[in-house]
Design a protein around this motif. Structure first.
Motif, PDB file in Angstrom:
ATOM      1  N   GLY A 149      -8.437  -1.225  -6.309  1.00  0.00           N
ATOM      2  CA  GLY A 149      -9.199  -2.201  -6.065  1.00  0.00           C
ATOM      3  C   GLY A 149      -7.882  -3.174  -7.455  1.00  0.00           C
ATOM      4  N   ARG A 150      -7.207  -3.297  -7.962  1.00  0.00           N
ATOM      5  CA  ARG A 150      -6.636  -4.605  -8.627  1.00  0.00           C
ATOM      6  C   ARG A 150      -4.978  -4.295  -7.272  1.00  0.00           C
ATOM      7  NH1 ARG A 150      -7.244  -1.665 -13.358  1.00  0.00           N
ATOM      8  NH2 ARG A 150      -5.174  -0.239 -12.447  1.00  0.00           N
ATOM      9  N   LEU A 151      -4.946  -3.353  -6.479  1.00  0.00           N
ATOM     10  CA  LEU A 151      -4.310  -2.960  -4.857  1.00  0.00           C
ATOM     11  C   LEU A 151      -4.335  -4.689  -4.112  1.00  0.00           C
ATOM     12  CD1 LEU A 151      -1.237  -2.123  -4.086  1.00  0.00           C
ATOM     13  CD2 LEU A 151      -2.781   0.011  -3.524  1.00  0.00           C
ATOM     14  N   GLU A 152      -5.760  -3.918  -3.619  1.00  0.00           N
ATOM     15  CA  GLU A 152      -6.571  -4.751  -2.922  1.00  0.00           C
ATOM     16  C   GLU A 152      -6.666  -6.444  -3.467  1.00  0.00           C
ATOM     17  OE1 GLU A 152      -7.032  -4.161   0.329  1.00  0.00           O
ATOM     18  OE2 GLU A 152      -6.492  -2.228  -0.504  1.00  0.00           O
ATOM     19  N   ASP A 153      -6.779  -6.826  -4.373  1.00  0.00           N
ATOM     20  CA  ASP A 153      -6.815  -8.152  -5.106  1.00  0.00           C
ATOM     21  C   ASP A 153      -5.231  -8.487  -4.772  1.00  0.00           C
ATOM     22  OD1 ASP A 153      -9.338  -7.664  -5.476  1.00  0.00           O
ATOM     23  OD2 ASP A 153      -9.152  -6.928  -7.762  1.00  0.00           O
ATOM     24  N   ARG A 154      -4.736  -7.717  -5.147  1.00  0.00           N
ATOM     25  CA  ARG A 154      -3.322  -8.542  -5.115  1.00  0.00           C
ATOM     26  C   ARG A 154      -2.912  -9.237  -3.526  1.00  0.00           C
ATOM     27  NH1 ARG A 154      -1.721  -4.211  -8.808  1.00  0.00           N
ATOM     28  NH2 ARG A 154      -0.649  -3.378  -7.193  1.00  0.00           N
ATOM     29  N   ILE A 155      -2.921  -7.823  -2.932  1.00  0.00           N
ATOM     30  CA  ILE A 155      -2.546  -8.121  -1.180  1.00  0.00           C
ATOM     31  C   ILE A 155      -3.640  -9.222  -0.736  1.00  0.00           C
ATOM     32  CG2 ILE A 155      -3.399  -6.767   0.959  1.00  0.00           C
ATOM     33  CD1 ILE A 155      -2.956  -4.139  -0.144  1.00  0.00           C
ATOM     34  N   ALA A 156      -4.454  -9.436  -0.846  1.00  0.00           N
ATOM     35  CA  ALA A 156      -5.308 -10.574  -0.580  1.00  0.00           C
ATOM     36  C   ALA A 156      -5.349 -11.668  -1.720  1.00  0.00           C
ATOM     37  CB  ALA A 156      -7.030 -10.419  -1.394  1.00  0.00           C
ATOM     38  N   ASP A 157      -5.456 -11.802  -2.696  1.00  0.00           N
ATOM     39  CA  ASP A 157      -4.303 -13.058  -3.345  1.00  0.00           C
ATOM     40  C   ASP A 157      -2.954 -13.327  -2.760  1.00  0.00           C
ATOM     41  OD1 ASP A 157      -5.997 -13.065  -4.756  1.00  0.00           O
ATOM     42  OD2 ASP A 157      -4.842 -12.244  -6.636  1.00  0.00           O
ATOM     43  N   TYR A 158      -2.191 -12.370  -2.271  1.00  0.00           N
ATOM     44  CA  TYR A 158      -0.865 -12.717  -1.151  1.00  0.00           C
ATOM     45  C   TYR A 158      -0.934 -13.101   0.213  1.00  0.00           C
ATOM     46  CZ  TYR A 158       3.550 -11.041   1.439  1.00  0.00           C
ATOM     47  OH  TYR A 158       4.438 -11.371   2.625  1.00  0.00           O
TER      48      TYR A 158
ATOM     49  N   ILE B 131     -12.004   7.575 -11.545  1.00  0.00           N
ATOM     50  CA  ILE B 131     -11.778   5.757 -12.012  1.00  0.00           C
ATOM     51  C   ILE B 131     -10.924   5.393 -11.719  1.00  0.00           C
ATOM     52  CG2 ILE B 131     -12.879   4.846 -13.573  1.00  0.00           C
ATOM     53  CD1 ILE B 131     -15.066   6.501 -14.213  1.00  0.00           C
ATOM     54  N   GLN B 132     -10.288   5.858 -12.415  1.00  0.00           N
ATOM     55  CA  GLN B 132      -8.782   4.873 -13.284  1.00  0.00           C
ATOM     56  C   GLN B 132      -7.903   4.467 -11.638  1.00  0.00           C
ATOM     57  OE1 GLN B 132      -6.541   7.145 -15.750  1.00  0.00           O
ATOM     58  NE2 GLN B 132      -7.996   7.232 -17.051  1.00  0.00           N
ATOM     59  N   GLN B 133      -8.092   5.621 -10.506  1.00  0.00           N
ATOM     60  CA  GLN B 133      -7.741   5.625  -9.194  1.00  0.00           C
ATOM     61  C   GLN B 133      -8.321   4.287  -8.370  1.00  0.00           C
ATOM     62  OE1 GLN B 133      -6.873   9.246  -7.148  1.00  0.00           O
ATOM     63  NE2 GLN B 133      -5.612  10.027  -8.230  1.00  0.00           N
ATOM     64  N   GLY B 134      -9.513   4.552  -7.932  1.00  0.00           N
ATOM     65  CA  GLY B 134     -10.595   3.840  -7.362  1.00  0.00           C
ATOM     66  C   GLY B 134     -10.257   1.913  -8.262  1.00  0.00           C
ATOM     67  N   LEU B 135      -9.812   2.108  -9.851  1.00  0.00           N
ATOM     68  CA  LEU B 135      -9.144   0.537 -10.795  1.00  0.00           C
ATOM     69  C   LEU B 135      -8.430   0.140 -10.025  1.00  0.00           C
ATOM     70  CD1 LEU B 135     -11.062   1.235 -14.298  1.00  0.00           C
ATOM     71  CD2 LEU B 135     -11.723  -0.273 -11.735  1.00  0.00           C
ATOM     72  N   ALA B 136      -7.437   0.824  -9.880  1.00  0.00           N
ATOM     73  CA  ALA B 136      -6.282   0.928  -9.344  1.00  0.00           C
ATOM     74  C   ALA B 136      -6.017   0.099  -7.888  1.00  0.00           C
ATOM     75  CB  ALA B 136      -4.501   2.162  -9.605  1.00  0.00           C
TER      76      ALA B 136
ATOM     77  N   ARG C 239       0.704  -1.210   0.314  1.00  0.00           N
ATOM     78  CA  ARG C 239      -0.109   0.260  -0.229  1.00  0.00           C
ATOM     79  C   ARG C 239       0.791   1.349   0.202  1.00  0.00           C
ATOM     80  NH1 ARG C 239      -3.101  -3.801   3.691  1.00  0.00           N
ATOM     81  NH2 ARG C 239      -4.982  -3.766   2.940  1.00  0.00           N
ATOM     82  N   GLN C 240       1.817   0.922   0.544  1.00  0.00           N
ATOM     83  CA  GLN C 240       2.788   2.023   0.668  1.00  0.00           C
ATOM     84  C   GLN C 240       3.602   2.672  -1.160  1.00  0.00           C
ATOM     85  OE1 GLN C 240       5.630   1.821   3.159  1.00  0.00           O
ATOM     86  NE2 GLN C 240       6.914   4.572   3.961  1.00  0.00           N
ATOM     87  N   ASP C 241       3.774   1.088  -1.194  1.00  0.00           N
ATOM     88  CA  ASP C 241       4.543   1.440  -2.440  1.00  0.00           C
ATOM     89  C   ASP C 241       3.747   1.683  -3.298  1.00  0.00           C
ATOM     90  OD1 ASP C 241       7.117   0.562  -1.922  1.00  0.00           O
ATOM     91  OD2 ASP C 241       6.295  -1.266  -2.309  1.00  0.00           O
ATOM     92  N   PHE C 242       2.320   1.654  -3.287  1.00  0.00           N
ATOM     93  CA  PHE C 242       1.200   2.135  -4.454  1.00  0.00           C
ATOM     94  C   PHE C 242       0.735   3.340  -4.106  1.00  0.00           C
ATOM     95  CE2 PHE C 242      -3.756   3.499  -5.215  1.00  0.00           C
ATOM     96  CZ  PHE C 242      -3.218   2.814  -6.098  1.00  0.00           C
ATOM     97  N   GLN C 243       0.691   4.599  -2.987  1.00  0.00           N
ATOM     98  CA  GLN C 243       0.489   5.821  -2.086  1.00  0.00           C
ATOM     99  C   GLN C 243       1.993   6.316  -2.611  1.00  0.00           C
ATOM    100  OE1 GLN C 243      -2.159   6.120  -0.659  1.00  0.00           O
ATOM    101  NE2 GLN C 243      -1.973   8.044  -0.989  1.00  0.00           N
ATOM    102  N   GLU C 244       2.917   5.951  -2.631  1.00  0.00           N
ATOM    103  CA  GLU C 244       4.383   6.823  -2.756  1.00  0.00           C
ATOM    104  C   GLU C 244       4.680   6.538  -4.445  1.00  0.00           C
ATOM    105  OE1 GLU C 244       7.322   5.484   0.257  1.00  0.00           O
ATOM    106  OE2 GLU C 244       6.385   6.044   1.596  1.00  0.00           O
TER     107      GLU C 244
END
Length: 531
Positions: free
Chosen positions: A237-246, A230-235, A202-207
């Motif tokens: 969401g993909r971040l949270e999916d990756r975190i959940a998969d991890y 919308i693009q930020q929201g989609l990004a 999340r920090q990498d995404f934010q920074e």
């Protein structure tokens, strides 16, 4: 125009571009910060970046080295080697092996005696006088000194019992899905690692990604609009999916590792229970074998004692029989001697009577009497010689009995050697089991070292991740001003700036002749227009 004058100046245009006043301070400060940041000295990282070997890993390596050098199970191996060496060099005790059949024949050689007649012709008696004829034979009582003794075996059968008592196994088979079992075998640090890695993503995404998206939105003119949101929201969401998969992958991996450790632990517990049961059963079997060997030895010892009693009894019987035979021979010899003496007296008396009766010469009758007496003496010597031969034969019979006793002692010694060999074989079997116990101890020690190495590796990995996170935080803290400069630069690049351009054109001034010609042309033009 004069030839020596300077050439007329040419035309020139000067253009000036100026930023708008509302963005000029930001650009100037950005350049100042960038210049200051580029002039900073290098900041080194003073903390350690590598954990090295942990104490548990060092202990695991020491355990493995101890196993490799033979520190574990070496005592059992040495004891097994000594036992096998002792069993291989077994020498039976010399019980009864001194048997020499030739020794039993010593003193039995019969030497025949000299048989000679004592008759010598002598002078005849003068006159016949009837003598008294009496037999000197007095038969003695012939009795045997042998008294039979009772034969009693000393062997009493003992009780053979095994000490092996199989008990119900205390091993309880549990399932990994039972309540509380999975939590005991799963790594307790998994959740900490998942939380740290999720926060880092999340920090990498934010920074990194969010400023880049904002910069792209500014450049495309969509900064602050719904499209950028919308693009930020989609990004995100993909971040949270990756975190959940991890997170799911890490938890699944932890669950699988815990299940594998549970299965290994259960297999080791079952193997340990089986080894304990096998050891108890082997100990019971060895106890029964030892009792059976002792019982066989006691039975053989009783049988040997009984055989010795029987041999002794037979020897006593033979000795008594030989004594009785000797008494009978002596009585027979006495009876023959008495009979011979009586016969001699009767013959002598008959000869004297016949000499007197027939008027024979006393000399002839005396000679015949003396000849008969010499013949009788020769017969007595022959009887004595026969008695000596019979005594020699009896001595041979006694020596045969002694030789049989020696042979029985040799047989007893051979049986004792066989018992010793059986004991040596049992010691060799016990030594082999002791060597197997040493091998199992080595395998168990190597397994313990491997488990300790795995546990220490997990701890080292966790410590290394903490050090890597600290180094990542250091890099983020060091590069934060540069990231802010890039962020501000991206924003400024996205702001629509229209710089103002001022152009100044400089034209050369005409000389007086050109001005006059210009005026003339202008006047002629006016005149043409007026026409």
């Amino acid at each position: 125009m004069g030839k020596g004058g300077a050439p007329p100046p040419s035309d020139s245009t000067v253009t000036q571009t100026n930023l708008p006043d509302y963005v000029r301070p930001q650009f100037e400060r950005l350049l100042t910060r960038a210049e200051s940041e580029s002039a900073r000295d290098y900041v080194p990282y003073t903390e350690s970046r590598r954990t090295g070997l942990t104490a548990g890993q060092q202990e695991a390596l020491n355990m493995a080295e101890n196993v490799a050098k033979g520190g574990v199970g070496l005592a059992e191996q040495k004891a097994a080697s000594a036992g096998l060496t002792s069993a291989a060099g077994y020498t039976p005790d010399a019980v009864g092996y001194g048997y020499n059949p030739e020794r039993a024949l010593q003193g039995t050689q019969y030497a025949p005696g000299t048989i000679a007649s004592s008759y010598t012709a002598g002078a005849a008696p003068s006159a016949f006088q009837a003598g008294q004829i009496s037999g000197a034979y007095d038969p003695s009582q012939i009795s045997s000194q042998y008294q039979a003794q009772a034969l009693s075996p000393t062997y009493q059968a003992g009780t053979i019992a095994s000490s092996y008592d199989p008990q119900a196994s205390d091993f309880q088979s549990r399932a990994f899905t039972d309540p509380g079992v999975a939590a005991q075998y799963m790594n307790p640090f998994v959740e900490n690692v998942i939380d740290r890695q999720s926060a880092k993503m999340r920090q990498d995404f934010q920074e990194t990604q969010a400023p880049q998206m904002a910069s792209q939105a500014v450049q495309s003119g969509a900064f602050g609009g719904s499209r950028a949101a919308i693009q930020q929201g989609l990004a995100r969401g993909r971040l949270e999916d990756r975190i959940a998969d991890y997170q799911a992958q890490q938890r699944l991996q932890g669950y699988q590792q815990g299940q594998q450790a549970f299965q290994q632990d259960r297999a080791r517990a079952l193997q340990a229970q089986q080894m304990r049961d096998q050891a108890a059963r082997a100990a019971g079997q060895l106890g029964v074998s030892a009792q059976e060997a002792q019982e066989r030895a006691r039975a053989q010892a009783g049988q040997m004692g009984l055989s010795a009693q029987e041999a002794s009894e037979r020897a006593r019987q033979q000795q008594a029989q030989m004594g009785l035979t000797a008494q009978q021979a002596m009585a027979q010899e006495q009876r023959a001697a008495a009979q011979l003496g009586l016969t001699g007296q009767q013959a002598q008396e008959q000869a004297r009577a016949q000499a007197a009766q027939l008027g024979l010469s006393g000399y002839e009758s005396g000679e015949r009497a003396r000849a008969q007496q010499a013949q009788l003496g020769l017969t007595g010597q022959t009887a004595q010689e026969q008695a000596r031969q019979q005594a020699a034969r009896q001595a041979l019979s006694a020596q045969d009995a002694a030789r049989q006793a020696y042979a029985q002692r040799a047989q007893i010694g051979l049986q004792s050697g066989q018992l010793g060999l059986s004991g040596a074989q049992q010691r060799a079997a016990a030594a082999a089991q002791l060597a197997q116990q040493g091998d199992r101890r080595q395998a168990f020690g190597a397994r313990r070292a491997d488990i300790m190495k795995q546990v220490s590796g997990i701890r080292q990995q966790d410590q290394q991740q903490a050090m890597d996170l600290a180094y990542s935080d250091f890099l983020n803290q060091r590069d934060f001003p540069r990231q802010q400069i890039n962020y501000m630069s991206g924003i400024l690049r996205g702001v629509p700036v229209s710089p103002t351009m001022e152009s100044t054109k400089y034209a050369a001034q005409p000389n007086a002749l050109q001005q006059m010609m210009g005026f003339g042309l202008g006047a002629s033009g006016i005149m043409r227009n007026l026409r």
